[in-house]
Design a protein around this motif. Structure first.
Motif, PDB file in Angstrom:
ATOM      1  N   LYS A  34      -6.541   3.487  -4.288  1.00 43.25           N
ATOM      2  CA  LYS A  34      -5.757   3.953  -5.437  1.00 43.25           C
ATOM      3  C   LYS A  34      -4.966   2.815  -6.090  1.00 43.25           C
ATOM      4  O   LYS A  34      -4.452   2.970  -7.199  1.00 43.25           O
ATOM      5  CB  LYS A  34      -4.798   5.061  -4.994  1.00 43.25           C
ATOM      6  CG  LYS A  34      -5.531   6.325  -4.543  1.00 43.25           C
ATOM      7  CD  LYS A  34      -4.568   7.375  -4.044  1.00 43.25           C
ATOM      8  CE  LYS A  34      -5.311   8.624  -3.590  1.00 43.25           C
ATOM      9  NZ  LYS A  34      -4.402   9.658  -3.070  1.00 43.25           N
ATOM     10  N   LYS A  35      -4.849   1.682  -5.390  1.00 45.87           N
ATOM     11  CA  LYS A  35      -4.142   0.509  -5.941  1.00 45.87           C
ATOM     12  C   LYS A  35      -5.078  -0.683  -6.118  1.00 45.87           C
ATOM     13  O   LYS A  35      -4.643  -1.775  -6.472  1.00 45.87           O
ATOM     14  CB  LYS A  35      -2.989   0.115  -5.013  1.00 45.87           C
ATOM     15  CG  LYS A  35      -1.909   1.179  -4.930  1.00 45.87           C
ATOM     16  CD  LYS A  35      -0.713   0.696  -4.152  1.00 45.87           C
ATOM     17  CE  LYS A  35       0.360   1.785  -4.115  1.00 45.87           C
ATOM     18  NZ  LYS A  35       1.602   1.321  -3.493  1.00 45.87           N
ATOM     19  N   ASP A  36      -6.358  -0.458  -5.893  1.00 49.09           N
ATOM     20  CA  ASP A  36      -7.368  -1.513  -5.900  1.00 49.09           C
ATOM     21  C   ASP A  36      -7.766  -1.874  -7.334  1.00 49.09           C
ATOM     22  O   ASP A  36      -8.864  -1.579  -7.795  1.00 49.09           O
ATOM     23  CB  ASP A  36      -8.583  -1.046  -5.091  1.00 49.09           C
ATOM     24  CG  ASP A  36      -9.799  -1.933  -5.258  1.00 49.09           C
ATOM     25  OD1 ASP A  36      -9.633  -3.160  -5.238  1.00 49.09           O
ATOM     26  OD2 ASP A  36     -10.918  -1.390  -5.420  1.00 49.09           O
ATOM     27  N   VAL A  37      -6.853  -2.550  -8.051  1.00 50.33           N
ATOM     28  CA  VAL A  37      -7.092  -2.825  -9.475  1.00 50.33           C
ATOM     29  C   VAL A  37      -8.143  -3.917  -9.693  1.00 50.33           C
ATOM     30  O   VAL A  37      -8.592  -4.132 -10.818  1.00 50.33           O
ATOM     31  CB  VAL A  37      -5.771  -3.161 -10.210  1.00 50.33           C
ATOM     32  CG1 VAL A  37      -4.887  -1.927 -10.286  1.00 50.33           C
ATOM     33  CG2 VAL A  37      -5.025  -4.317  -9.543  1.00 50.33           C
TER      34      VAL A  37
ATOM     35  N   LEU B  64      -5.063  -6.193 -15.868  1.00 49.62           N
ATOM     36  CA  LEU B  64      -3.823  -5.550 -16.325  1.00 49.62           C
ATOM     37  C   LEU B  64      -4.088  -4.122 -16.831  1.00 49.62           C
ATOM     38  O   LEU B  64      -3.276  -3.223 -16.623  1.00 49.62           O
ATOM     39  CB  LEU B  64      -3.162  -6.392 -17.413  1.00 49.62           C
ATOM     40  CG  LEU B  64      -2.582  -7.723 -16.939  1.00 49.62           C
ATOM     41  CD1 LEU B  64      -2.156  -8.583 -18.118  1.00 49.62           C
ATOM     42  CD2 LEU B  64      -1.412  -7.496 -16.003  1.00 49.62           C
ATOM     43  N   LYS B  65      -5.241  -3.919 -17.466  1.00 49.17           N
ATOM     44  CA  LYS B  65      -5.607  -2.604 -17.937  1.00 49.17           C
ATOM     45  C   LYS B  65      -5.774  -1.635 -16.758  1.00 49.17           C
ATOM     46  O   LYS B  65      -5.294  -0.489 -16.786  1.00 49.17           O
ATOM     47  CB  LYS B  65      -6.913  -2.687 -18.737  1.00 49.17           C
ATOM     48  CG  LYS B  65      -7.031  -1.694 -19.879  1.00 49.17           C
ATOM     49  CD  LYS B  65      -8.238  -2.042 -20.742  1.00 49.17           C
ATOM     50  CE  LYS B  65      -8.288  -1.116 -21.953  1.00 49.17           C
ATOM     51  NZ  LYS B  65      -9.454  -1.452 -22.807  1.00 49.17           N
TER      52      LYS B  65
ATOM     53  N   ASN C 177       0.825  -1.209   0.000  1.00 50.73           N
ATOM     54  CA  ASN C 177       0.000   0.000   0.000  1.00 50.73           C
ATOM     55  C   ASN C 177       0.861   1.262   0.000  1.00 50.73           C
ATOM     56  O   ASN C 177       0.556   2.232  -0.690  1.00 50.73           O
ATOM     57  CB  ASN C 177      -0.900   0.039   1.244  1.00 50.73           C
ATOM     58  CG  ASN C 177      -2.261  -0.614   1.020  1.00 50.73           C
ATOM     59  OD1 ASN C 177      -2.708  -0.762  -0.108  1.00 50.73           O
ATOM     60  ND2 ASN C 177      -2.904  -0.988   2.108  1.00 50.73           N
ATOM     61  N   LYS C 178       1.942   1.229   0.771  1.00 55.07           N
ATOM     62  CA  LYS C 178       2.777   2.418   0.960  1.00 55.07           C
ATOM     63  C   LYS C 178       3.818   2.600  -0.130  1.00 55.07           C
ATOM     64  O   LYS C 178       4.290   3.708  -0.370  1.00 55.07           O
ATOM     65  CB  LYS C 178       3.489   2.335   2.323  1.00 55.07           C
ATOM     66  CG  LYS C 178       2.547   2.480   3.510  1.00 55.07           C
ATOM     67  CD  LYS C 178       3.308   2.230   4.808  1.00 55.07           C
ATOM     68  CE  LYS C 178       2.360   2.245   6.008  1.00 55.07           C
ATOM     69  NZ  LYS C 178       3.068   1.847   7.245  1.00 55.07           N
ATOM     70  N   SER C 179       4.177   1.523  -0.818  1.00 54.31           N
ATOM     71  CA  SER C 179       5.279   1.575  -1.786  1.00 54.31           C
ATOM     72  C   SER C 179       4.905   2.381  -3.030  1.00 54.31           C
ATOM     73  O   SER C 179       3.883   2.119  -3.669  1.00 54.31           O
ATOM     74  CB  SER C 179       5.683   0.161  -2.205  1.00 54.31           C
ATOM     75  OG  SER C 179       6.610   0.226  -3.273  1.00 54.31           O
ATOM     76  N   GLU C 180       5.769   3.328  -3.379  1.00 51.00           N
ATOM     77  CA  GLU C 180       5.542   4.122  -4.588  1.00 51.00           C
ATOM     78  C   GLU C 180       5.976   3.370  -5.843  1.00 51.00           C
ATOM     79  O   GLU C 180       5.717   3.814  -6.961  1.00 51.00           O
ATOM     80  CB  GLU C 180       6.283   5.462  -4.477  1.00 51.00           C
ATOM     81  CG  GLU C 180       5.680   6.362  -3.403  1.00 51.00           C
ATOM     82  CD  GLU C 180       6.374   7.720  -3.327  1.00 51.00           C
ATOM     83  OE1 GLU C 180       7.205   8.007  -4.217  1.00 51.00           O
ATOM     84  OE2 GLU C 180       6.083   8.479  -2.388  1.00 51.00           O
TER      85      GLU C 180
ATOM     86  N   LEU D  77      -2.600  -3.827  -6.480  1.00 42.77           N
ATOM     87  CA  LEU D  77      -2.595  -4.859  -5.446  1.00 42.77           C
ATOM     88  C   LEU D  77      -3.940  -5.575  -5.482  1.00 42.77           C
ATOM     89  O   LEU D  77      -4.994  -4.928  -5.461  1.00 42.77           O
ATOM     90  CB  LEU D  77      -2.381  -4.207  -4.072  1.00 42.77           C
ATOM     91  CG  LEU D  77      -2.697  -5.009  -2.812  1.00 42.77           C
ATOM     92  CD1 LEU D  77      -1.850  -6.258  -2.729  1.00 42.77           C
ATOM     93  CD2 LEU D  77      -2.497  -4.154  -1.569  1.00 42.77           C
ATOM     94  N   ILE D  78      -3.889  -6.900  -5.578  1.00 36.34           N
ATOM     95  CA  ILE D  78      -5.127  -7.675  -5.439  1.00 36.34           C
ATOM     96  C   ILE D  78      -4.914  -8.767  -4.396  1.00 36.34           C
ATOM     97  O   ILE D  78      -3.784  -9.201  -4.161  1.00 36.34           O
ATOM     98  CB  ILE D  78      -5.600  -8.310  -6.767  1.00 36.34           C
ATOM     99  CG1 ILE D  78      -4.680  -9.456  -7.207  1.00 36.34           C
ATOM    100  CG2 ILE D  78      -5.743  -7.284  -7.867  1.00 36.34           C
ATOM    101  CD1 ILE D  78      -5.294 -10.351  -8.283  1.00 36.34           C
TER     102      ILE D  78
END
Length: 205
Positions: free
Chosen positions: A33-36, A198-199, A3-6, A11-12
């Motif tokens: 913001k990373k919840d793909v 992936l998109k 979560n913190k890594s730029e 992340l799934i």
């Protein structure tokens, strides 16, 4: 840490989780913001409002399929069978939106729906995500219907080397000649889910 890594854009969490782990606590802990996968309440809420968000990967894949094959959904009767928060419910929202792939009149059916065969026979587009192998039969549909099969089941088979075969929620062989379009299992919605995952990761980057 992810979560913190730029340096990491997506992340799934692979579901289902073991029973002793609370799925909601884990998936809600992912940064939206990373919840793909598109499962976070913020992304689901933004989807409902028609705002920019990560769409859930399988519904995104289905929308992309309909778009790629230029299937007209506007004003069509769309039946979604199954109300999971991963596929059925978001699919019903996306198909009713005022967008190119959308503007359908959507019915959301499930295990408590009565006289389901009357709905299936009337539908122009059927999206099946009920989790029952070979559930939808030829006598339940009208001619030239568009069918999207989201199910995937591993059934024992004496014919295959592996000892099993993969089937969907649709009785493909009995139905295929009656449809205008139908997705196979395997090789239909599954690869589109991965492509859209992936998109979403690309959009995140």
């Amino acid at each position: 840490d992810i979560n913190k890594s730029e340096d990491i854009d997506g992340l799934i969490v692979q579901l289902p989780l073991p029973k002793h782990i609370d799925e909601q606590i884990i998936t809600h802990s992912i940064s939206y913001k990373k919840d793909v996968d598109g499962f976070h309440p913020i992304n689901i809420g933004r989807m409902v409002l028609g705002l920019d968000c990560f769409l859930p990967a399988t519904p995104f894949g289905i929308i992309s399929l309909l778009d790629e094959y230029d299937i007209n959904t506007s004003g069509k009767k769309c039946l979604v069978i199954g109300r999971s928060h991963i596929v059925g419910t978001p699919m019903s929202i996306l198909m009713s939106r005022n967008t190119r792939i959308g503007n359908a009149t959507v019915t959301l059916a499930h295990s408590r729906t009565k006289n389901l065969h009357l709905l299936t026979k009337d539908a122009d587009i059927i999206i099946v995500a009920i989790g029952v192998p070979n559930f939808l039969k030829s006598n339940m549909i009208k001619k030239n219907v568009v069918i999207i099969d989201v199910g995937i089941h591993r059934l024992p088979s004496k014919i295959t080397k592996s000892g099993y075969k993969l089937v969907g929620d649709v009785d493909f062989n009995s139905i295929k000649e009656k449809t205008s379009y139908i997705t196979p299992v395997p090789g239909g919605v599954g690869p589109m889910t991965i492509a859209c995952l992936l998109k979403n990761t690309l959009y995140s980057a």
